[in-house]
Each structure stands twice: as C-alpha cells, then as structure tokens.
Design a protein around this motif. Structure first.
Motif, PDB file in Angstrom:
ATOM      1  N   VAL A   1      15.135   5.630  19.471  1.00 52.98           N
ATOM      2  CA  VAL A   1      15.290   6.314  20.763  1.00 52.98           C
ATOM      3  C   VAL A   1      16.737   6.142  21.226  1.00 52.98           C
ATOM      4  O   VAL A   1      17.219   5.015  21.332  1.00 52.98           O
ATOM      5  CB  VAL A   1      14.341   5.697  21.825  1.00 52.98           C
ATOM      6  CG1 VAL A   1      14.525   6.388  23.180  1.00 52.98           C
ATOM      7  CG2 VAL A   1      12.884   5.771  21.367  1.00 52.98           C
ATOM      8  N   ALA A   2      17.421   7.256  21.483  1.00 51.24           N
ATOM      9  CA  ALA A   2      18.747   7.191  22.107  1.00 51.24           C
ATOM     10  C   ALA A   2      18.525   7.528  23.579  1.00 51.24           C
ATOM     11  O   ALA A   2      18.219   8.675  23.922  1.00 51.24           O
ATOM     12  CB  ALA A   2      19.702   8.164  21.440  1.00 51.24           C
ATOM     13  N   ALA A   3      18.661   6.514  24.435  1.00 45.07           N
ATOM     14  CA  ALA A   3      18.331   6.660  25.863  1.00 45.07           C
ATOM     15  C   ALA A   3      19.631   6.783  26.654  1.00 45.07           C
ATOM     16  O   ALA A   3      20.365   5.823  26.823  1.00 45.07           O
ATOM     17  CB  ALA A   3      17.522   5.443  26.313  1.00 45.07           C
TER      18      ALA A   3
ATOM     19  N   ASP B   1      10.629  11.069  14.782  1.00 42.26           N
ATOM     20  CA  ASP B   1      11.396   9.967  14.180  1.00 42.26           C
ATOM     21  C   ASP B   1      12.556   9.554  15.077  1.00 42.26           C
ATOM     22  O   ASP B   1      12.950   8.387  15.108  1.00 42.26           O
ATOM     23  CB  ASP B   1      11.952  10.413  12.823  1.00 42.26           C
ATOM     24  CG  ASP B   1      10.842  10.841  11.892  1.00 42.26           C
ATOM     25  OD1 ASP B   1      10.054   9.971  11.486  1.00 42.26           O
ATOM     26  OD2 ASP B   1      10.737  12.054  11.603  1.00 42.26           O
ATOM     27  N   VAL B   2      13.132  10.547  15.754  1.00 46.26           N
ATOM     28  CA  VAL B   2      14.270  10.290  16.640  1.00 46.26           C
ATOM     29  C   VAL B   2      13.975  10.975  17.973  1.00 46.26           C
ATOM     30  O   VAL B   2      13.581  12.147  18.000  1.00 46.26           O
ATOM     31  CB  VAL B   2      15.582  10.845  16.038  1.00 46.26           C
ATOM     32  CG1 VAL B   2      16.747  10.603  16.988  1.00 46.26           C
ATOM     33  CG2 VAL B   2      15.860  10.212  14.682  1.00 46.26           C
ATOM     34  N   ILE B   3      14.157  10.219  19.069  1.00 53.56           N
ATOM     35  CA  ILE B   3      13.910  10.771  20.407  1.00 53.56           C
ATOM     36  C   ILE B   3      15.173  10.544  21.239  1.00 53.56           C
ATOM     37  O   ILE B   3      15.684   9.425  21.305  1.00 53.56           O
ATOM     38  CB  ILE B   3      12.714  10.063  21.092  1.00 53.56           C
ATOM     39  CG1 ILE B   3      11.446  10.193  20.220  1.00 53.56           C
ATOM     40  CG2 ILE B   3      12.481  10.634  22.487  1.00 53.56           C
ATOM     41  CD1 ILE B   3      10.299   9.264  20.659  1.00 53.56           C
ATOM     42  N   VAL B   4      15.667  11.625  21.839  1.00 55.67           N
ATOM     43  CA  VAL B   4      16.843  11.512  22.702  1.00 55.67           C
ATOM     44  C   VAL B   4      16.365  11.751  24.131  1.00 55.67           C
ATOM     45  O   VAL B   4      15.745  12.784  24.409  1.00 55.67           O
ATOM     46  CB  VAL B   4      17.897  12.571  22.305  1.00 55.67           C
ATOM     47  CG1 VAL B   4      19.035  12.592  23.312  1.00 55.67           C
ATOM     48  CG2 VAL B   4      18.428  12.321  20.899  1.00 55.67           C
ATOM     49  N   THR B   5      16.620  10.794  25.042  1.00 59.83           N
ATOM     50  CA  THR B   5      16.249  11.009  26.441  1.00 59.83           C
ATOM     51  C   THR B   5      17.516  11.294  27.238  1.00 59.83           C
ATOM     52  O   THR B   5      18.401  10.456  27.335  1.00 59.83           O
ATOM     53  CB  THR B   5      15.468   9.799  27.025  1.00 59.83           C
ATOM     54  OG1 THR B   5      16.300   8.639  26.996  1.00 59.83           O
ATOM     55  CG2 THR B   5      14.197   9.516  26.249  1.00 59.83           C
TER      56      THR B   5
ATOM     57  N   LEU C   1      13.156  15.546  15.291  1.00 61.40           N
ATOM     58  CA  LEU C   1      13.992  15.143  16.437  1.00 61.40           C
ATOM     59  C   LEU C   1      13.379  15.731  17.705  1.00 61.40           C
ATOM     60  O   LEU C   1      13.089  16.935  17.746  1.00 61.40           O
ATOM     61  CB  LEU C   1      15.407  15.709  16.259  1.00 61.40           C
ATOM     62  CG  LEU C   1      16.327  15.688  17.486  1.00 61.40           C
ATOM     63  CD1 LEU C   1      16.710  14.253  17.874  1.00 61.40           C
ATOM     64  CD2 LEU C   1      17.608  16.505  17.228  1.00 61.40           C
ATOM     65  N   THR C   2      13.205  14.887  18.726  1.00 59.63           N
ATOM     66  CA  THR C   2      12.733  15.385  20.031  1.00 59.63           C
ATOM     67  C   THR C   2      13.776  15.095  21.092  1.00 59.63           C
ATOM     68  O   THR C   2      14.295  13.980  21.174  1.00 59.63           O
ATOM     69  CB  THR C   2      11.408  14.690  20.436  1.00 59.63           C
ATOM     70  OG1 THR C   2      10.401  15.083  19.507  1.00 59.63           O
ATOM     71  CG2 THR C   2      10.979  15.098  21.837  1.00 59.63           C
ATOM     72  N   ILE C   3      14.063  16.124  21.896  1.00 61.64           N
ATOM     73  CA  ILE C   3      15.002  15.949  23.004  1.00 61.64           C
ATOM     74  C   ILE C   3      14.217  16.091  24.306  1.00 61.64           C
ATOM     75  O   ILE C   3      13.539  17.105  24.516  1.00 61.64           O
ATOM     76  CB  ILE C   3      16.141  16.995  22.928  1.00 61.64           C
ATOM     77  CG1 ILE C   3      16.896  16.855  21.594  1.00 61.64           C
ATOM     78  CG2 ILE C   3      17.096  16.847  24.114  1.00 61.64           C
ATOM     79  CD1 ILE C   3      17.968  17.915  21.350  1.00 61.64           C
TER      80      ILE C   3
ATOM     81  N   ALA D   1      22.119   6.788  15.851  1.00 65.58           N
ATOM     82  CA  ALA D   1      21.060   7.320  14.970  1.00 65.58           C
ATOM     83  C   ALA D   1      21.423   7.092  13.504  1.00 65.58           C
ATOM     84  O   ALA D   1      20.570   6.734  12.688  1.00 65.58           O
ATOM     85  CB  ALA D   1      20.843   8.801  15.248  1.00 65.58           C
ATOM     86  N   LYS D   2      22.700   7.284  13.187  1.00 71.31           N
ATOM     87  CA  LYS D   2      23.141   7.072  11.796  1.00 71.31           C
ATOM     88  C   LYS D   2      22.816   5.639  11.356  1.00 71.31           C
ATOM     89  O   LYS D   2      22.381   5.388  10.240  1.00 71.31           O
ATOM     90  CB  LYS D   2      24.653   7.339  11.717  1.00 71.31           C
ATOM     91  CG  LYS D   2      25.180   7.486  10.322  1.00 71.31           C
ATOM     92  CD  LYS D   2      26.560   8.117  10.297  1.00 71.31           C
ATOM     93  CE  LYS D   2      27.619   7.260  10.953  1.00 71.31           C
ATOM     94  NZ  LYS D   2      29.000   7.662  10.710  1.00 71.31           N
ATOM     95  N   LEU D   3      22.978   4.685  12.286  1.00 78.50           N
ATOM     96  CA  LEU D   3      22.756   3.275  11.950  1.00 78.50           C
ATOM     97  C   LEU D   3      21.288   2.868  12.018  1.00 78.50           C
ATOM     98  O   LEU D   3      20.858   1.990  11.274  1.00 78.50           O
ATOM     99  CB  LEU D   3      23.545   2.379  12.923  1.00 78.50           C
ATOM    100  CG  LEU D   3      25.065   2.506  12.902  1.00 78.50           C
ATOM    101  CD1 LEU D   3      25.656   1.800  14.123  1.00 78.50           C
ATOM    102  CD2 LEU D   3      25.636   1.917  11.611  1.00 78.50           C
TER     103      LEU D   3
END
Ligand SMILES: NC(=O)C1=CN([C@@H]2O[C@H](COP(=O)(O)OP(=O)(O)OC[C@H]3O[C@@H](n4cnc5c(N)ncnc54)[C@H](O)[C@@H]3O)[C@@H](O)[C@H]2O)C=CC1
Ligand SMILES: O=C([O-])C1=[NH+]CCC1
Length: 312
Positions: free
Chosen positions: A221-223, A197-201, A137-139, A126-128
């Motif tokens: 998206v961090a999957a 803006d950021v989604i973590v699955t 942020l959505t989890i 996410a930082k990059l």
C-alpha cells in the motif's frame, strides 16, 4: 548584481520533468537523507501554518543538498475540501536559490512538481516492496495525485488490471476516461481492493477509507493522503498488521495520523532500504506512508531548471 529570477510556468514544468530522469535523482536524495551521518542533507520537518477558517494549511518546505549545492523551498497550501467542491486542494510554488549569493534563480510552478515527485517516490516504494508477481493495481481517489500515480505506475510496471474508486462514481468514471489505458471503475473500496497486489491511497480523507480486513496478505500500500497528525486514510488493523515504511521517520512521527493514532512502529525509511541498511520485506503486507519532503522538491526543481536552461 544578480539576474532577476526566471519564471517557469506549469505547462513548461510539465514538458520538462520526466520520470525517467526524476526517479534516479530521487533515489540518490533518499539514500543521502537516510545515511546515519546525514550532514549532506539539511531538511527541517515541514512548518505548517493552519488556515482554520478555510480548513487548510500553508506548508513551508525548505531543503539544502550540500554536495549538489541545491537550495530550495516549496510553499504549499493544502485543504480538506467538501465533496463536490471545485476549489483546488493543493497549490504550490517552488523557489530555487543560488546558495552562494542567496538570490532566487527561478520561481516555478509547484503543482506538477508535487504531483510527479510524490508519484515517483511511491513508484520507488512499489519497486522495492510490492509482491514479485503484481498483476492488479488499485487507486483510491481520482484527483491530481491519482493521475500522476497512474502515469508513473503504468510507465514503470506491467499490471494486467488497473482499478479506480472515488467517493463520487462520476469522478472515477471521468478519471477512467482520461487515462491512456483501460481502468475499471469500482463502486466500493472493498470491491476495488479485493485481490489487489498494489493499492495507492490518494484521497483527501481524514477518516480511514482502507480497512485491513479487505487487503490481501502480502499486498503493498502506498499511502499518500492524510498528511496531518489527526487525519487518517488507513485503519488500525492495516497499520498494525503491515510493516510500515516511510520517507522520513522524523516527518512521520510528527505528521502522520495513520502512524501516530494507530501506534504503529516505523520499520524503515525508503532510503535505508535503498542503502541496504534495512530489508525490503516484499513477502509481507507493507505500507509506505508518504508525507512528502523538501529534498524531493529540490531535486525536481534543479532538474526542471537544468532542462529549462538547455532550451533557452
Ligand atoms: N504525500 C505527499 O507527498 C503528498 C500528499 N498529498 C495528499 O494527497 C491527497 C490527494 O491529493 P490531490 O490528488 O492533489 O487532491 P485532489 O483534490 O486532486 O484529489 C483528491 C481525491 O480524494 C477524494 N476525496 C476527498 N475527500 C475524500 C474523503 N473524505 N473520502 C474519500 N475520498 C475523498 C476526492 O474526491 C478526489 O478524488 C491529499 O490528501 C493531499 O494532501 C498531496 C501532495 C503531496
Ligand atoms: O509534500 C507535499 O507537498 C505535501 N504533502 C502533504 C500535502 C502537500
């Protein structure tokens, strides 16, 4: 004769492993892994033993970091659990060796290591890769990884809003009550990711739960779930419209259903971005497909052992 191994319990690992120490070490390990001449890091793709009867897998994750002289393996069982099951979905133990003699120096809980190092690597992605201005942020998912991701993402970044969705609303509500800051519970994935803006699955799904048509262009998206070649969390539309980053190309093309079944191309490893050999396309929609690596467990275990020795 070698000393017998020390045993480091889960509560001790929890106390000893902090994101502020872990993140820089993970970044170094990712950089080394992605160097063209990666003789400094020896890490075969995870070996998995299917436990068909129980809908799960035993994963063996050895790694040797030559310069740091860290020899380690994690043994991890992971399962696909039915909704409402009270059985754990991930169980892990980490063994840290003395590489010169071959004896085991420490046997430690691997669940906290797995939760924290996975979340820390997602935070590096996410930082990059997240949009420069990221407010929401959505989890998706409300289990162990959801909590570690919530903790590191809120510790590292300043979101104005955090949302959670889980397939059972009660689980999402329980999650929201357990967090330090306010978390909004949403009833559908579509509502939960609208404008995020950021989604973590971080689900145990084996079919897509996140669809590209709902994702804001430019989102990151961090999957983290779907770690088998026939399991999915993301649909083809999202996989094909996004720039896809991974922890390991070799691992991704062997284990990620989202990559293999969609035919999406891997754009870069996170380590390549950290090394400056591939760009961070922050303005585009990006997916970081995480599968987990033995080197991440190895640097975490070394850190835990160092801190444990300082206390004993
Ligand atoms: N990339 C990596 O390095 C790692 C990935 N994982 C994976 O991350 C995922 C989450 O792990 P944990 O938080 O430890 O598990 P957990 O069991 O604590 O939480 C799983 C969450 O997913 C939800 N879920 C399960 N099946 C679902 C489905 N079919 N559709 C929608 N939601 C569903 C559950 O209700 C729960 O909220 C798992 O897929 C696990 O295999 C776990 C460790 C490391
Ligand atoms: O890296 C890891 O420990 C795991 N990845 C998928 C399930 C467990």
């Amino acid at each position: 004769m070698a000393e017998p191994p020390v045993l480091i319990r889960q509560d001790e690992v929890e106390d000893l492993l902090h994101y502020k120490d872990l993140i820089p070490r993970l970044e170094i390990a990712l950089r080394k892994f992605s160097k063209l001449d990666s003789a400094e890091v020896i890490q075969p793709v995870r070996t998995t033993v299917p436990l068909q009867k129980y809908n799960g897998f035993l994963g063996l994750m050895p790694a040797y970091l030559v310069h740091e002289d860290i020899l380690c393996t994690k043994l991890v069982c992971f399962y696909k659990r039915e909704s409402g099951s009270t059985l754990p979905s991930t169980q892990a133990t980490v063994l840290l060796f003395d590489p010169e003699y071959g004896n085991v120096k420490a046997v430690m809980d691997g669940e906290v290591i797995t939760a924290k190092r996975t979340a820390a690597v997602s935070a590096i992605s996410a930082k990059l890769l997240m949009p420069a201005k990221s407010d929401v942020l959505t989890i998706l998912g409300a289990g162990h990884q959801a909590l570690s991701h919530y903790n590191v993402f809120t510790e590292t970044f300043s979101f104005k809003e955090v949302r959670v969705w889980s397939r059972r609303k009660e689980t999402a509500e329980r999650f929201a009550q357990s967090t330090q800051g306010h978390v909004t519970v949403l009833e559908s994935v579509e509502e939960a990711v609208n404008g995020a803006d950021v989604i973590v699955t971080v689900t145990g799904a084996s079919e897509p739960v996140l669809f590209g048509q709902w994702v804001k262009p430019g989102a990151h998206v961090a999957a983290v779930g779907a770690c088998r070649p026939d399991w999915r969390e993301l649909d083809d539309v999202l996989m094909r419209q996004a720039e896809v980053y991974v922890d390991s190309r070799e691992g991704a093309v062997a284990e990620s259903g989202d990559i293999i079944l969609s035919g999406a191309k891997v754009f870069a490893e996170l380590g390549e971005v950290l090394n400056g050999t591939r760009p961070a396309l922050r303005e585009k929609t990006t997916v970081f497909k995480s599968l987990g690596m033995g080197i991440q467990d190895a640097v975490s275990a070394k850190l835990v052992f160092e801190q444990w020795k300082n206390k004993h």
